[in-house]
Design a protein around this motif. Structure first.
Motif, PDB file in Angstrom:
ATOM      1  N   GLY A  69     -32.290  29.120   7.363  1.00  0.00           N
ATOM      2  CA  GLY A  69     -33.286  30.068   6.890  1.00  0.00           C
ATOM      3  C   GLY A  69     -34.382  30.336   7.892  1.00  0.00           C
ATOM      4  N   ARG A  70     -35.332  31.168   7.476  1.00  0.00           N
ATOM      5  CA  ARG A  70     -36.423  31.593   8.358  1.00  0.00           C
ATOM      6  C   ARG A  70     -37.256  30.426   8.861  1.00  0.00           C
ATOM      7  NH1 ARG A  70     -39.740  36.132   9.308  1.00  0.00           N
ATOM      8  NH2 ARG A  70     -41.950  35.610   9.592  1.00  0.00           N
ATOM      9  N   GLU A  71     -37.507  29.439   8.013  1.00  0.00           N
ATOM     10  CA  GLU A  71     -38.355  28.311   8.389  1.00  0.00           C
ATOM     11  C   GLU A  71     -37.528  27.020   8.434  1.00  0.00           C
ATOM     12  OE1 GLU A  71     -41.702  28.256   5.790  1.00  0.00           O
ATOM     13  OE2 GLU A  71     -42.455  30.197   6.492  1.00  0.00           O
TER      14      GLU A  71
ATOM     15  N   LEU B 134     -26.179  28.988  14.429  1.00  0.00           N
ATOM     16  CA  LEU B 134     -27.054  28.250  13.519  1.00  0.00           C
ATOM     17  C   LEU B 134     -27.773  29.201  12.567  1.00  0.00           C
ATOM     18  CD1 LEU B 134     -28.614  25.646  15.992  1.00  0.00           C
ATOM     19  CD2 LEU B 134     -26.894  25.199  14.229  1.00  0.00           C
ATOM     20  N   SER B 135     -28.151  30.370  13.071  1.00  0.00           N
ATOM     21  CA  SER B 135     -28.902  31.333  12.265  1.00  0.00           C
ATOM     22  C   SER B 135     -28.099  31.873  11.089  1.00  0.00           C
ATOM     23  CB  SER B 135     -29.363  32.507  13.138  1.00  0.00           C
ATOM     24  OG  SER B 135     -30.278  32.077  14.127  1.00  0.00           O
ATOM     25  N   GLU B 136     -26.779  31.818  11.174  1.00  0.00           N
ATOM     26  CA  GLU B 136     -25.960  32.315  10.073  1.00  0.00           C
ATOM     27  C   GLU B 136     -26.167  31.513   8.791  1.00  0.00           C
ATOM     28  OE1 GLU B 136     -22.286  34.063  12.823  1.00  0.00           O
ATOM     29  OE2 GLU B 136     -21.953  32.343  11.509  1.00  0.00           O
ATOM     30  N   ARG B 137     -26.593  30.265   8.915  1.00  0.00           N
ATOM     31  CA  ARG B 137     -26.800  29.424   7.733  1.00  0.00           C
ATOM     32  C   ARG B 137     -28.248  28.954   7.579  1.00  0.00           C
ATOM     33  NH1 ARG B 137     -21.716  27.096   6.333  1.00  0.00           N
ATOM     34  NH2 ARG B 137     -20.218  28.818   6.467  1.00  0.00           N
TER      35      ARG B 137
ATOM     36  N   GLY C 242     -29.623  22.732  10.225  1.00  0.00           N
ATOM     37  CA  GLY C 242     -28.684  22.931  11.320  1.00  0.00           C
ATOM     38  C   GLY C 242     -28.840  21.827  12.342  1.00  0.00           C
ATOM     39  N   ALA C 243     -27.821  21.663  13.188  1.00  0.00           N
ATOM     40  CA  ALA C 243     -27.860  20.641  14.239  1.00  0.00           C
ATOM     41  C   ALA C 243     -27.131  21.154  15.468  1.00  0.00           C
ATOM     42  CB  ALA C 243     -27.243  19.333  13.760  1.00  0.00           C
ATOM     43  N   LEU C 244     -27.591  20.672  16.610  1.00  0.00           N
ATOM     44  CA  LEU C 244     -27.054  21.092  17.905  1.00  0.00           C
ATOM     45  C   LEU C 244     -26.873  19.850  18.772  1.00  0.00           C
ATOM     46  CD1 LEU C 244     -26.435  23.466  19.883  1.00  0.00           C
ATOM     47  CD2 LEU C 244     -28.863  23.425  20.489  1.00  0.00           C
ATOM     48  N   CYS C 245     -25.739  19.761  19.458  1.00  0.00           N
ATOM     49  CA  CYS C 245     -25.482  18.639  20.363  1.00  0.00           C
ATOM     50  C   CYS C 245     -24.700  19.176  21.556  1.00  0.00           C
ATOM     51  CB  CYS C 245     -24.708  17.542  19.645  1.00  0.00           C
ATOM     52  SG  CYS C 245     -24.471  16.032  20.631  1.00  0.00           S
ATOM     53  N   LEU C 246     -25.387  19.408  22.662  1.00  0.00           N
ATOM     54  CA  LEU C 246     -24.779  19.999  23.845  1.00  0.00           C
ATOM     55  C   LEU C 246     -24.703  18.998  24.983  1.00  0.00           C
ATOM     56  CD1 LEU C 246     -26.453  23.546  23.970  1.00  0.00           C
ATOM     57  CD2 LEU C 246     -24.365  22.839  22.790  1.00  0.00           C
TER      58      LEU C 246
ATOM     59  N   ALA D 228     -36.540  31.830  20.523  1.00  0.00           N
ATOM     60  CA  ALA D 228     -35.806  32.846  19.776  1.00  0.00           C
ATOM     61  C   ALA D 228     -36.132  32.846  18.294  1.00  0.00           C
ATOM     62  CB  ALA D 228     -34.302  32.641  19.974  1.00  0.00           C
ATOM     63  N   ARG D 229     -36.446  31.674  17.752  1.00  0.00           N
ATOM     64  CA  ARG D 229     -36.717  31.550  16.317  1.00  0.00           C
ATOM     65  C   ARG D 229     -38.088  30.896  16.142  1.00  0.00           C
ATOM     66  NH1 ARG D 229     -33.644  34.940  16.062  1.00  0.00           N
ATOM     67  NH2 ARG D 229     -31.608  35.035  15.033  1.00  0.00           N
ATOM     68  N   GLN D 230     -39.102  31.734  16.042  1.00  0.00           N
ATOM     69  CA  GLN D 230     -40.477  31.258  16.117  1.00  0.00           C
ATOM     70  C   GLN D 230     -40.953  30.557  14.854  1.00  0.00           C
ATOM     71  OE1 GLN D 230     -43.039  34.364  17.638  1.00  0.00           O
ATOM     72  NE2 GLN D 230     -41.631  34.831  19.312  1.00  0.00           N
ATOM     73  N   GLU D 231     -40.166  30.589  13.781  1.00  0.00           N
ATOM     74  CA  GLU D 231     -40.531  29.882  12.554  1.00  0.00           C
ATOM     75  C   GLU D 231     -39.815  28.532  12.432  1.00  0.00           C
ATOM     76  OE1 GLU D 231     -42.863  31.224  10.803  1.00  0.00           O
ATOM     77  OE2 GLU D 231     -42.847  33.110  11.927  1.00  0.00           O
ATOM     78  N   TRP D 232     -38.811  28.299  13.254  1.00  0.00           N
ATOM     79  CA  TRP D 232     -38.064  27.043  13.157  1.00  0.00           C
ATOM     80  C   TRP D 232     -38.876  25.871  13.701  1.00  0.00           C
ATOM     81  CZ3 TRP D 232     -32.345  28.104  15.081  1.00  0.00           C
ATOM     82  CH2 TRP D 232     -31.711  28.944  14.148  1.00  0.00           C
TER      83      TRP D 232
END
Length: 226
Positions: A44-46, A39-42, A113-117, A66-70
């Motif tokens: 941004g910081r926030e 997800l981080s490859e696309r 980004g989106a995640l579905c696990l 892991a991503r404190q601005e997301w």
């Protein structure tokens, strides 16, 4: 693992979920880290990230640490699993909106980004396609989607499910019980072959579909919103 059939309203399932899931899914914590990196490859910081099937909260916690601005929107049809997610994310809750419902209940976005696990294997093909299209509609063009769940590699599910069930049996003492568990999963889950999974992602509007995770009956893909 999370579904829309009421299984995860059962306290016997919800209670031990956080402890049992890593024992059933090979490399679950590494899967969370891989998803974050993809997800981080696309993103941004926030970035704003959509998590579909967010009950339990383990992937939300991993990404938020892991991503404190997301910031995150997590949807799940099970109120009990969302309660578990709230306990999991704890002090990170200020960056996480938890929403009871299917993906249609999620904000319109656009998300980065989106995640579905561990979710889509519960859905039949039409509902899975509808879910993927709804995710796609909420993503910025080019944003990443990461998915992982049970699959039927090569169109043959039985022996791969049996291997996953044996992996979950940490005592290794009851092969018959593991085989019976695999049969129940094969009957209950509307699994697709790996080729069908990739075709479905493309039908939903995604491109650049790539396999990144394979562990017995589990498979994971990353794709980009067209």
């Amino acid at each position: 693992m999370k579904d829309n059939q009421g299984v995860f309203s059962n306290p016997a399932v919800v209670g031990p979920y956080v402890e049992e899931a890593p024992l059933k899914v090979p490399g679950l914590f590494d899967l969370h880290r891989m998803a974050m990196l993809l997800l981080s490859e696309r993103a941004g910081r926030e970035a704003r990230i959509l998590v579909v099937g967010a009950g339990g909260g383990m992937e939300l916690r991993a990404l938020a640490e892991a991503r404190q601005e997301w910031r995150f929107a997590g949807v799940d049809p099970s109120a009990a699993m969302l309660d578990l997610a709230r306990r999991q994310v704890g002090p990170l809750a200020g960056r996480i909106a938890l929403i009871e419902g299917t993906v249609e209940a999620a904000p319109a976005g656009p998300f980065e980004g989106a995640l579905c696990l561990l979710t889509l294997h519960f859905l039949d093909r039409p509902e899975r396609l509808r879910t993927l299209r709804a995710i796609h509609d909420r993503l910025r063009p080019g944003a990443r989607l990461v998915i992982a769940h049970h699959c039927a590699p090569g169109g043959a599910a039985a022996h791969w499910l049996a291997r996953s069930a044996a992996f979950a049996d940490r005592s290794g003492s009851d092969r018959d019980r593991a085989a019976a568990s695999a049969r129940r999963m094969a009957e209950r889950l509307p699994l697709l072959s790996d080729a069908e999974e990739e075709d479905l992602l493309r039908e939903a509007g995604f491109a650049d579909v790539e396999l990144f995770y394979a562990a017995f009956s589990f498979r994971g893909w990353v794709a980009s919103a067209g």
